[in-house]
Design a protein around this motif. Structure first.
Motif, PDB file in Angstrom:
ATOM      1  N   LEU A 167       0.831  -1.212   0.000  1.00  0.00           N
ATOM      2  CA  LEU A 167       0.000   0.000   0.000  1.00  0.00           C
ATOM      3  C   LEU A 167       0.861   1.255   0.000  1.00  0.00           C
ATOM      4  O   LEU A 167       0.549   2.229  -0.699  1.00  0.00           O
ATOM      5  N   TRP A 168       1.946   1.241   0.762  1.00  0.00           N
ATOM      6  CA  TRP A 168       2.837   2.422   0.741  1.00  0.00           C
ATOM      7  C   TRP A 168       3.500   2.550  -0.626  1.00  0.00           C
ATOM      8  O   TRP A 168       3.633   3.662  -1.149  1.00  0.00           O
ATOM      9  N   ASP A 169       3.897   1.425  -1.236  1.00  0.00           N
ATOM     10  CA  ASP A 169       4.491   1.469  -2.575  1.00  0.00           C
ATOM     11  C   ASP A 169       3.496   2.011  -3.604  1.00  0.00           C
ATOM     12  O   ASP A 169       3.894   2.629  -4.601  1.00  0.00           O
ATOM     13  N   ALA A 170       2.197   1.769  -3.354  1.00  0.00           N
ATOM     14  CA  ALA A 170       1.154   2.266  -4.258  1.00  0.00           C
ATOM     15  C   ALA A 170       0.839   3.741  -4.031  1.00  0.00           C
ATOM     16  O   ALA A 170      -0.013   4.299  -4.725  1.00  0.00           O
ATOM     17  N   GLY A 171       1.517   4.349  -3.043  1.00  0.00           N
ATOM     18  CA  GLY A 171       1.349   5.784  -2.825  1.00  0.00           C
ATOM     19  C   GLY A 171       0.477   6.181  -1.663  1.00  0.00           C
ATOM     20  O   GLY A 171       0.335   7.369  -1.363  1.00  0.00           O
ATOM     21  N   ALA A 172      -0.158   5.193  -0.988  1.00  0.00           N
ATOM     22  CA  ALA A 172      -1.044   5.520   0.131  1.00  0.00           C
ATOM     23  C   ALA A 172      -0.240   6.045   1.319  1.00  0.00           C
ATOM     24  O   ALA A 172       0.940   5.730   1.482  1.00  0.00           O
ATOM     25  N   GLY A 173      -0.890   6.849   2.147  1.00  0.00           N
ATOM     26  CA  GLY A 173      -0.292   7.343   3.384  1.00  0.00           C
ATOM     27  C   GLY A 173      -1.068   6.806   4.567  1.00  0.00           C
ATOM     28  O   GLY A 173      -2.263   6.498   4.450  1.00  0.00           O
ATOM     29  N   MET A 174      -0.397   6.694   5.711  1.00  0.00           N
ATOM     30  CA  MET A 174      -1.040   6.108   6.894  1.00  0.00           C
ATOM     31  C   MET A 174      -1.464   7.190   7.886  1.00  0.00           C
ATOM     32  O   MET A 174      -0.630   7.947   8.385  1.00  0.00           O
ATOM     33  N   LEU A 175      -2.759   7.222   8.194  1.00  0.00           N
ATOM     34  CA  LEU A 175      -3.290   8.151   9.188  1.00  0.00           C
ATOM     35  C   LEU A 175      -3.086   7.635  10.605  1.00  0.00           C
ATOM     36  O   LEU A 175      -3.086   8.417  11.560  1.00  0.00           O
ATOM     37  N   GLY A 176      -2.926   6.316  10.754  1.00  0.00           N
ATOM     38  CA  GLY A 176      -2.710   5.756  12.079  1.00  0.00           C
ATOM     39  C   GLY A 176      -3.020   4.279  12.114  1.00  0.00           C
ATOM     40  O   GLY A 176      -3.444   3.682  11.119  1.00  0.00           O
ATOM     41  N   LYS A 177      -2.781   3.687  13.301  1.00  0.00           N
ATOM     42  CA  LYS A 177      -3.054   2.277  13.544  1.00  0.00           C
ATOM     43  C   LYS A 177      -4.405   2.159  14.246  1.00  0.00           C
ATOM     44  O   LYS A 177      -4.642   2.758  15.284  1.00  0.00           O
ATOM     45  N   LEU A 178      -5.269   1.336  13.662  1.00  0.00           N
ATOM     46  CA  LEU A 178      -6.659   1.260  14.100  1.00  0.00           C
ATOM     47  C   LEU A 178      -6.880   0.211  15.174  1.00  0.00           C
ATOM     48  O   LEU A 178      -6.297  -0.884  15.144  1.00  0.00           O
ATOM     49  N   ASN A 179      -7.751   0.531  16.099  1.00  0.00           N
ATOM     50  CA  ASN A 179      -8.104  -0.341  17.218  1.00  0.00           C
ATOM     51  C   ASN A 179      -8.850  -1.584  16.711  1.00  0.00           C
ATOM     52  O   ASN A 179      -9.450  -1.570  15.626  1.00  0.00           O
ATOM     53  N   LEU A 180      -8.845  -2.628  17.511  1.00  0.00           N
ATOM     54  CA  LEU A 180      -9.464  -3.899  17.126  1.00  0.00           C
ATOM     55  C   LEU A 180      -9.703  -4.728  18.375  1.00  0.00           C
ATOM     56  O   LEU A 180      -9.261  -4.378  19.463  1.00  0.00           O
ATOM     57  N   ASP A 181     -10.425  -5.834  18.208  1.00  0.00           N
ATOM     58  CA  ASP A 181     -10.499  -6.809  19.290  1.00  0.00           C
ATOM     59  C   ASP A 181      -9.127  -7.431  19.484  1.00  0.00           C
ATOM     60  O   ASP A 181      -8.422  -7.715  18.517  1.00  0.00           O
ATOM     61  N   GLN A 182      -8.757  -7.660  20.737  1.00  0.00           N
ATOM     62  CA  GLN A 182      -7.421  -8.148  21.062  1.00  0.00           C
ATOM     63  C   GLN A 182      -7.088  -9.421  20.275  1.00  0.00           C
ATOM     64  O   GLN A 182      -7.841 -10.399  20.305  1.00  0.00           O
ATOM     65  N   PHE A 183      -5.956  -9.376  19.557  1.00  0.00           N
ATOM     66  CA  PHE A 183      -5.510 -10.482  18.693  1.00  0.00           C
ATOM     67  C   PHE A 183      -6.595 -10.884  17.700  1.00  0.00           C
ATOM     68  O   PHE A 183      -6.673 -12.032  17.271  1.00  0.00           O
TER      69      PHE A 183
END
Length: 493
Positions: A111-127
């Motif tokens: 995704l980074w190679d495709a040019g996307a940028g990261m706004l952050g790491k998203l929360n989830l259920d543990q593991f």
């Protein structure tokens, strides 16, 4: 002018290419939206610098007359199950709090190679263990949706990819990554009125994705519509020699192949999915979906998947068994949390670290998995579950003799309130429609179909043949165009 945060992946990509707006403007708009939405608890870590840096690269490339990368100028959210180099990756667990990978997962790297940028790491259920995003060490994710009955109960955004679904529905990002083991892309998509696709097992590399159940885990995209999912999936998919289960196949041009016509296609309706106690609204939406498929030119056929009733029991043997094996690596020795009581030996350290680091749901599944793999029970439980899994896959193979895709509800209900489903077994029933296709490794997608009486989204699921993501996406597009779903949560956060 339309707010930049109201734009999806395709609109942002095309707008940046045409010069209608700059990638930096887009990144800044989403960074501000994320910063104002703390009440949703969708992000564990915010990375505005990453998003802005990617936007600057896109704008510089355009100014220099270069051909822009496929996702240039598109900021996205990254589920905190994907290892990101130099950025904390926790799987929403205390045992990995503070873990900063020195490498990048294959999918995020693509995704980074495709040019996307990261706004952050998203929360989830543990593991990734949960259906409501209530098991995260970093707190519950709150759905941006509210019931229209005057109540103000905080609603579940679904799980495990609840941070992803909430962020997209709240316009904090145009798209995000998810992972789906038994429904963790599709169920949260249904709960929040967005789209999400689990591709065929092996389409997207699992390398660098924190493992839950290795024979089931599969990364996939979540976005506001079918086209955006197709664009994201093209960037995420592809062979990876670092993943032994990765499929060595060319990545199709799914976006270019999109068509809402179902002419000449047969849509199967599995009779076993008409479960006892199904809410009338889910039944009505399913019937409406069948009519939409007819309107798109499809022939409707009834099919039988006779082993469906055994899918959930088999899944909740196989997945915990694999989790028990995978999570044994968290021992306090090499990385992550370490608890070392005074006078403790190595075994004491293992026990103390895991007791403090794992949450109750993770411990429950490890215990179940360890039990079914233990001497004397392995053949009675795990071996039998694998045999059932084979029978379920054979059911689908037989169904493909008479149909091209299957249409079912995504979840047995709309979003419930946080804390409303306290019984773990009742929570597991949320996956009743999504687990069978996961056991068979099939591509499956949820698209929003309408609202229930309380004004909450309901989703329809399309299940396809192995490797037929195009057929699934096209059927999803046919539903999307006929449903005309445009509802969105009112801003309260």
């Amino acid at each position: 002018m339309t707010e930049l945060t109201d734009l999806g992946v395709a609109a942002i990509r095309d707008g940046v290419r045409s010069g209608a707006f700059s990638a930096r403007d887009v990144a800044d708009a989403f960074v501000i939206a994320v910063s104002k939405a703390k009440a949703l608890n969708a992000f564990i870590v915010e990375t505005p610098d990453h998003a802005v840096a990617a936007a600057k690269r896109a704008d510089a490339a355009r100014a220099a007359g270069e051909v822009l990368a496929p996702l240039a100028g598109v900021p996205i959210g990254m589920k905190d199950l994907f290892c990101t180099q130099g950025v904390q990756t926790t799987a929403a667990s205390h045992i990995l709090e503070g873990f900063v990978p020195t490498y990048e997962s294959t999918v995020s790297g693509k995704l980074w190679d495709a040019g996307a940028g990261m706004l952050g790491k998203l929360n989830l259920d543990q593991f990734a263990m949960g259906s409501s995003n209530e098991t995260s060490f970093f707190g519950n994710v709150i759905s941006p949706w509210k019931r229209n009955d005057g109540g103000n109960a905080a609603l579940a955004p679904g799980g495990s990819s609840g941070g992803s679904s909430a962020a997209i529905a709240a316009r904090l990002c145009p798209a995000a990554t998810g992972t789906d083991t038994g429904g963790s892309i599709r169920q949260p998509a249904a709960f929040t009125g967005i789209s999400g696709i689990k591709p065929t097992y092996g389409r997207c590399s699992r390398w660098g994705v924190v493992a839950f159940a290795s024979s089931l885990d599969q990364p996939g995209p979540m976005a506001r519509d079918v086209r955006d999912c197709a664009i994201m999936l093209e960037a995420m998919a592809g062979f990876d020699p670092k993943d032994a289960t990765s499929l060595e196949l060319a990545v199709p041009q799914w976006e270019a192949g999109l068509s809402p016509s179902m002419a000449g296609k047969r849509v199967g309706i599995p009779k076993e999915y008409r479960v006892d106690g199904m809410p009338a609204e889910i039944e009505a939406l399913w019937s409406q979906g069948i009519e939409w498929m007819r309107d798109a030119g499809a022939e409707i056929v009834e099919v039988s998947l006779p082993h469906t009733r055994y899918a959930l029991p088999a899944y909740y043997i196989i997945a915990p068994a694999e989790a028990s094996s995978n999570l044994a690596r968290y021992d306090g020795v090499r990385y992550g949390q370490r608890e070392l009581p005074d006078g403790a030996n190595l075994q004491d350290m293992y026990a103390a670290t895991r007791a403090a680091g794992f949450g109750p749901e993770v411990k429950r599944r490890i215990l179940i998995g360890t039990y079914v793999l233990s001497a004397g029970y392995y053949d009675a439980y795990y071996t039998q579950a694998q045999k059932v899994r084979t029978l379920i896959a054979q059911d689908f193979e037989k169904a493909w003799e008479t149909c091209d895709v299957l249409l079912t509800p995504t979840a047995p209900s709309a979003a419930f309130a946080l804390g409303e489903v306290a019984d773990p077994l009742a929570m597991y029933l949320n996956d009743v429609f999504t687990v069978p296709s996961s056991l068979a490794g099939l591509p499956a997608m949820s698209v929003p179909g309408g609202l229930d009486a309380a004004g909450l989204p309901l989703g329809l699921q399309i299940i396809g043949r192995p490797l037929d993501e195009q057929g699934v996406l096209n059927a999803g597009l046919a539903i999307e165009q006929r449903a005309g779903f445009a509802a969105r949560p009112e801003v309260w956060w």
